[in-house]
Design a protein around this motif. Structure first.
Motif, PDB file in Angstrom:
ATOM      1  N   SER A  32     -16.689 -13.700 -13.844  1.00  0.00           N
ATOM      2  CA  SER A  32     -15.830 -14.245 -14.888  1.00  0.00           C
ATOM      3  C   SER A  32     -14.608 -14.879 -14.233  1.00  0.00           C
ATOM      4  N   ILE A  33     -13.929 -15.728 -14.984  1.00  0.00           N
ATOM      5  CA  ILE A  33     -12.674 -16.347 -14.547  1.00  0.00           C
ATOM      6  C   ILE A  33     -11.585 -15.930 -15.537  1.00  0.00           C
ATOM      7  N   VAL A  34     -10.432 -15.513 -15.032  1.00  0.00           N
ATOM      8  CA  VAL A  34      -9.325 -15.107 -15.891  1.00  0.00           C
ATOM      9  C   VAL A  34      -8.759 -16.346 -16.583  1.00  0.00           C
ATOM     10  N   ASP A  35      -8.589 -16.263 -17.909  1.00  0.00           N
ATOM     11  CA  ASP A  35      -8.040 -17.397 -18.654  1.00  0.00           C
ATOM     12  C   ASP A  35      -6.515 -17.339 -18.663  1.00  0.00           C
ATOM     13  N   GLU A  36      -5.893 -18.311 -19.332  1.00  0.00           N
ATOM     14  CA  GLU A  36      -4.424 -18.401 -19.291  1.00  0.00           C
ATOM     15  C   GLU A  36      -3.719 -17.251 -20.007  1.00  0.00           C
ATOM     16  N   GLN A  37      -4.429 -16.504 -20.861  1.00  0.00           N
ATOM     17  CA  GLN A  37      -3.834 -15.332 -21.514  1.00  0.00           C
ATOM     18  C   GLN A  37      -4.100 -14.033 -20.745  1.00  0.00           C
ATOM     19  N   GLY A  38      -4.807 -14.135 -19.614  1.00  0.00           N
ATOM     20  CA  GLY A  38      -5.105 -12.956 -18.809  1.00  0.00           C
ATOM     21  C   GLY A  38      -6.394 -12.256 -19.206  1.00  0.00           C
ATOM     22  N   ASN A  39      -7.230 -12.915 -20.015  1.00  0.00           N
ATOM     23  CA  ASN A  39      -8.481 -12.324 -20.478  1.00  0.00           C
ATOM     24  C   ASN A  39      -9.639 -12.708 -19.571  1.00  0.00           C
ATOM     25  N   ALA A  40     -10.560 -11.772 -19.421  1.00  0.00           N
ATOM     26  CA  ALA A  40     -11.811 -12.016 -18.697  1.00  0.00           C
ATOM     27  C   ALA A  40     -12.930 -11.338 -19.480  1.00  0.00           C
TER      28      ALA A  40
END
Length: 63
Positions: A32-40
């Protein structure tokens, strides 16, 4: 099964774009890649055991 994580650093720095690996008994089973809100989010087979998350080491370079 879907596994969702929220990652936050105490320093407040962003983890956006950091690649992660989901491991089952030490073997990578999802990425997975961490998104701009810090979610994976990881998609893994139900029944996976010994789960851990680590930064995908492919982003590391020799110094």
């Amino acid at each position: 099964m879907t596994i969702k994580l929220k990652l936050e650093l105490a320093s407040g720095e962003s983890l956006k774009g950091v690649p992660l690996e989901l491991l089952s008994d030490g073997t990578p089973i999802a990425r997975s890649i961490v998104d701009e809100q810090g979610n994976a989010t990881f998609d893994a087979k139900a029944g996976s055991i010994g789960l851990r998350v680590r930064v995908d080491r492919s982003i590391l370079r020799d110094a």
